[in-house]
Design an enzyme around this catalytic site. Structure first.
Site, PDB file in Angstrom:
ATOM      1  N   ARG A 127       0.846  -1.207   0.000  1.00 15.06           N
ATOM      2  CA  ARG A 127       0.000   0.000   0.000  1.00 15.06           C
ATOM      3  C   ARG A 127       0.877   1.250   0.000  1.00 15.06           C
ATOM      4  NH1 ARG A 127      -4.905   0.805   4.116  1.00 15.06           N
ATOM      5  NH2 ARG A 127      -3.365   0.324   5.730  1.00 15.06           N
ATOM      6  N   ARG A 160       2.932   3.920   4.860  1.00 17.76           N
ATOM      7  CA  ARG A 160       2.534   4.382   6.198  1.00 17.76           C
ATOM      8  C   ARG A 160       3.385   3.711   7.265  1.00 17.76           C
ATOM      9  NH1 ARG A 160      -3.921   3.664   6.266  1.00 17.76           N
ATOM     10  NH2 ARG A 160      -3.377   2.874   8.312  1.00 17.76           N
TER      11      ARG A 160
HETATM   12  P1  ADP Z   1      -8.359  -0.515   4.431  1.00 23.01           P
HETATM   13  O1  ADP Z   1      -9.016   0.824   4.248  1.00 23.01           O
HETATM   14  O2  ADP Z   1      -9.348  -1.609   4.722  1.00 23.01           O
HETATM   15  O3  ADP Z   1      -7.222  -0.484   5.413  1.00 23.01           O
HETATM   16  P2  ADP Z   1      -7.346  -0.065   1.714  1.00 23.01           P
HETATM   17  O4  ADP Z   1      -8.578   0.291   0.945  1.00 23.01           O
HETATM   18  O5  ADP Z   1      -6.392   1.040   2.024  1.00 23.01           O
HETATM   19  O6  ADP Z   1      -7.724  -0.923   3.045  1.00 23.01           O
HETATM   20  O7  ADP Z   1      -6.594  -1.231   0.887  1.00 23.01           O
HETATM   21  C1  ADP Z   1      -5.368  -1.802   1.364  1.00 23.01           C
HETATM   22  C2  ADP Z   1      -4.398  -1.996   0.187  1.00 23.01           C
HETATM   23  O8  ADP Z   1      -4.901  -2.999  -0.690  1.00 23.01           O
HETATM   24  C3  ADP Z   1      -4.210  -0.741  -0.667  1.00 23.01           C
HETATM   25  O9  ADP Z   1      -2.883  -0.739  -1.132  1.00 23.01           O
HETATM   26  C4  ADP Z   1      -5.204  -0.925  -1.803  1.00 23.01           C
HETATM   27  O10 ADP Z   1      -4.787  -0.232  -2.970  1.00 23.01           O
HETATM   28  C5  ADP Z   1      -5.177  -2.446  -2.000  1.00 23.01           C
HETATM   29  N1  ADP Z   1      -6.488  -2.995  -2.383  1.00 23.01           N
HETATM   30  C6  ADP Z   1      -7.722  -2.546  -2.028  1.00 23.01           C
HETATM   31  N2  ADP Z   1      -8.697  -3.335  -2.547  1.00 23.01           N
HETATM   32  C7  ADP Z   1      -8.041  -4.330  -3.217  1.00 23.01           C
HETATM   33  C8  ADP Z   1      -8.496  -5.491  -3.947  1.00 23.01           C
HETATM   34  N3  ADP Z   1      -9.798  -5.751  -4.084  1.00 23.01           N
HETATM   35  N4  ADP Z   1      -7.539  -6.290  -4.489  1.00 23.01           N
HETATM   36  C9  ADP Z   1      -6.224  -6.004  -4.337  1.00 23.01           C
HETATM   37  N5  ADP Z   1      -5.735  -4.949  -3.660  1.00 23.01           N
HETATM   38  C10 ADP Z   1      -6.629  -4.119  -3.109  1.00 23.01           C
HETATM   39  P1  AMP Z   2      -6.960   3.127   9.338  1.00 20.22           P
HETATM   40  O1  AMP Z   2      -6.543   4.278   8.504  1.00 20.22           O
HETATM   41  O2  AMP Z   2      -8.461   2.948   9.402  1.00 20.22           O
HETATM   42  O3  AMP Z   2      -6.242   1.845   9.000  1.00 20.22           O
HETATM   43  O4  AMP Z   2      -6.534   3.494  10.844  1.00 20.22           O
HETATM   44  C1  AMP Z   2      -5.169   3.667  11.203  1.00 20.22           C
HETATM   45  C2  AMP Z   2      -5.036   3.682  12.717  1.00 20.22           C
HETATM   46  O5  AMP Z   2      -5.777   4.797  13.275  1.00 20.22           O
HETATM   47  C3  AMP Z   2      -5.574   2.450  13.453  1.00 20.22           C
HETATM   48  O6  AMP Z   2      -4.645   1.376  13.480  1.00 20.22           O
HETATM   49  C4  AMP Z   2      -5.827   3.046  14.854  1.00 20.22           C
HETATM   50  O7  AMP Z   2      -4.627   3.193  15.582  1.00 20.22           O
HETATM   51  C5  AMP Z   2      -6.362   4.443  14.518  1.00 20.22           C
HETATM   52  N1  AMP Z   2      -7.827   4.432  14.373  1.00 20.22           N
HETATM   53  C6  AMP Z   2      -8.543   4.708  13.248  1.00 20.22           C
HETATM   54  N2  AMP Z   2      -9.858   4.586  13.479  1.00 20.22           N
HETATM   55  C7  AMP Z   2      -9.991   4.221  14.784  1.00 20.22           C
HETATM   56  C8  AMP Z   2     -11.097   3.904  15.621  1.00 20.22           C
HETATM   57  N3  AMP Z   2     -12.356   3.934  15.181  1.00 20.22           N
HETATM   58  N4  AMP Z   2     -10.837   3.566  16.916  1.00 20.22           N
HETATM   59  C9  AMP Z   2      -9.592   3.532  17.384  1.00 20.22           C
HETATM   60  N5  AMP Z   2      -8.506   3.781  16.650  1.00 20.22           N
HETATM   61  C10 AMP Z   2      -8.693   4.129  15.349  1.00 20.22           C
END
Ligand code: ADP
Ligand code: AMP
Length: 213
Positions: A127, A160
């Site tokens: 990602r 990240r």
């Molecule tokens: P979340 O919000 O659940 O943490 P993301 O939407 O950021 O997940 O997706 C995590 C990673 O996987 C990103 O690098 C994204 O581009 C990729 N990704 C998202 N959906 C898919 C999919 N259906 N197949 C493959 N890779 C994906």
């Molecule tokens: P995300 O971008 O959703 O993957 O969130 C990144 C990080 O932010 C998580 O691993 C938590 O540390 C914090 N975080 C985001 N949303 C929440 C939530 N609803 N409750 C607690 N921590 C959160």
């Protein structure tokens, strides 16, 4: 329409939430994006949230709930929203439910994007995120047009801090312990819909669209 995205970290909640938001003209609200914007700006909230995020832990409910409720009280949320990354604990879901009840309202859909744990580590290490506009890419599956540069705003893309493999393992443990129980919570309220997240993003979205339409 009030929609919640559920699923493990990296399941594709943000990717799908953005597509839903665009297609149904709803604001996309990501608590993770709000925290990252605060970290970037160096606010007190950002400083506090970072200590938890860097360790793969959840930010405490009290702080997270306050941020979320302030956001959904804004005018653009009056016809609904897509919540991405909130709620992540039962107490967060209970607060949201109570606040909506006060308005005679409720969550319409909790969409569970289902991806096996073994696929998650690979997704997260590939990602790349834009910390300016919140866009996300994957070096293999969803690449930007120009390597390392955000298609939307032209900023530099980064891995990240919390997407390093050791932190991802911790985040998955936290997910199973604290967030997965929400699947039962929303099943009981008859709003849970599970989609297979282990497919092309377009196909995942088609499955979601079928549910929402
Ligand atoms: P979340 O919000 O659940 O943490 P993301 O939407 O950021 O997940 O997706 C995590 C990673 O996987 C990103 O690098 C994204 O581009 C990729 N990704 C998202 N959906 C898919 C999919 N259906 N197949 C493959 N890779 C994906
Ligand atoms: P995300 O971008 O959703 O993957 O969130 C990144 C990080 O932010 C998580 O691993 C938590 O540390 C914090 N975080 C985001 N949303 C929440 C939530 N609803 N409750 C607690 N921590 C959160």
């Amino acid at each position: 329409m009030k929609i919640i995205m559920l699923g493990a970290p990296g399941a594709g909640k943000g990717t799908q939430a953005k597509m839903i938001a665009q297609s149904y003209k709803l604001p996309h609200i990501s608590t993770g994006d709000i925290f990252r914007a605060n970290i970037k700006e160096g606010t007190d909230l950002g400083k506090e949230a970072k200590t938890y995020m860097d360790e793969g832990k959840l930010v405490p409910d009290e702080l997270t709930v306050r941020i979320l409720l302030d956001r959904v009280a804004k005018g653009d949320c009056k016809d609904g929203y897509v919540l991405d990354g909130f709620p992540r604990t039962i107490p967060q879901a209970e607060v949201l439910e109570k606040e909506l009840e006060k308005l005679g309202d409720k969550v319409d859909y909790a969409i569970n994007v289902d991806v096996p744990d073994e696929n998650i580590i690979n997704r997260m290490s590939g990602r790349r995120a834009c910390l300016k506009c919140g866009a996300t890419y994957h070096i293999k599956h969803v690449p930007p047009k120009k390597e390392g540069i955000c298609d939307v705003c032209g900023s530099e893309l980064v891995l990240r801090d919390d997407d390093k493999p050791e932190t991802v393992k911790k985040r998955l443990d936290v997910y199973h312990e604290q967030t997965q129980p929400l699947i039962e919570f929303y099943t009981k309220r008859d709003v849970l819909k599970t989609v297979n997240g282990n497919a092309d993003p377009k196909d995942v979205f088609a499955a979601i669209k079928e549910i929402l339409d």
